[in-house]
Design a protein around this motif. Structure first.
Motif, PDB file in Angstrom:
ATOM      1  N   ARG A 252       0.804  -1.221   0.000  1.00  0.00           N
ATOM      2  CA  ARG A 252       0.000   0.000   0.000  1.00  0.00           C
ATOM      3  C   ARG A 252       0.842   1.279   0.000  1.00  0.00           C
ATOM      4  O   ARG A 252       0.323   2.358  -0.225  1.00  0.00           O
TER       5      ARG A 252
ATOM      6  N   PHE B 184       2.980   3.447  -3.950  1.00  0.00           N
ATOM      7  CA  PHE B 184       2.730   4.666  -4.723  1.00  0.00           C
ATOM      8  C   PHE B 184       3.641   5.800  -4.253  1.00  0.00           C
ATOM      9  O   PHE B 184       3.990   6.693  -5.028  1.00  0.00           O
TER      10      PHE B 184
ATOM     11  N   LYS C  37       7.589   4.773  -5.417  1.00  0.00           N
ATOM     12  CA  LYS C  37       7.944   4.934  -6.828  1.00  0.00           C
ATOM     13  C   LYS C  37       8.584   6.292  -7.077  1.00  0.00           C
ATOM     14  O   LYS C  37       9.565   6.410  -7.820  1.00  0.00           O
TER      15      LYS C  37
END
Length: 205
Positions: free
Chosen positions: A37, A40, A43
């Motif tokens: 989770r 994101f 990255k």
């Protein structure tokens, strides 16, 4: 205090800093243990670190338990997985007291992965003896944050706003703390259960 902490240098240009960092860090590989989770966020961090020659090797799990098993055994040197960066979500913030966030700074605590630091431990001891709202409390919080910042002990990605979605026909005032008192939700006169009940009563008359 936090307004004075900058994630960048106000003296050197980003390109100059990036060049200096690459000379030191180029070729470095770091193992990251994280829940899926948080990917994101990672990255973007991985992209920026590649610019200074750092590669991140991700160990991704769907289970929070996998992360906490390693976190809570690392301080005693009993973790079963090796990692350089361990990522976990600290969602607890009770009222205006940051004790749950600062607890991980006490270096002998099982929740802490910081190497022994007598100065920081001393600050934390003073922190827990201080009363909220006093000048002493504000001053020791500032010292703790500055010390952790200067030593680059942790990377925080703050989420200052918690988003809650409730039915538009209910009344709910969330607390400024970790748990949400859903039992305090009140329904308005426009809630479907009341409107439906009114229709039922009319049909029986």
């Amino acid at each position: 205090m936090v307004k004075t902490l900058r994630p960048y240098s106000e003296i050197k240009s980003p390109k100059a800093i990036r060049g200096e960092l690459k000379k030191v860090l180029d070729g470095l590989s770091l193992k990251v243990l994280t829940q899926d989770r948080f990917m994101f966020i990672w990255k973007g961090i991985a992209r920026d670190l590649r610019k200074v020659g750092v590669k991140l090797d991700f160990e991704i799990t769907t289970s929070e338990k996998d992360v906490f098993d390693q976190l809570l055994t690392t301080n005693a040197g009993k973790n079963t997985q090796s990692w350089d960066l361990l990522v976990w979500g600290l969602d607890d913030w009770f009222y205006n007291h940051p004790w749950s966030a600062f607890l991980v700074y006490r270096t002998q605590n099982a929740w802490s992965t910081i190497f022994p630091d007598p100065i920081l431990d001393g600050y934390i001891d003073i922190f827990f003896r201080s009363s909220v709202g006093t000048p002493e409390f504000t001053a020791i919080c500032a010292k703790i944050m500055r010390h952790v910042y200067d030593n680059a002990y942790m990377l925080f990605v703050p989420a200052p706003n918690k988003l809650l979605a409730v039915n538009k026909n209910v009344i709910f005032k969330p607390n400024r703390m970790a748990h949400m008192p859903l039992w305090e939700i009140e329904i308005s006169r426009d809630h479907w259960s009341i409107r439906h009940g009114s229709r039922q009563r009319k049909s029986l008359q």
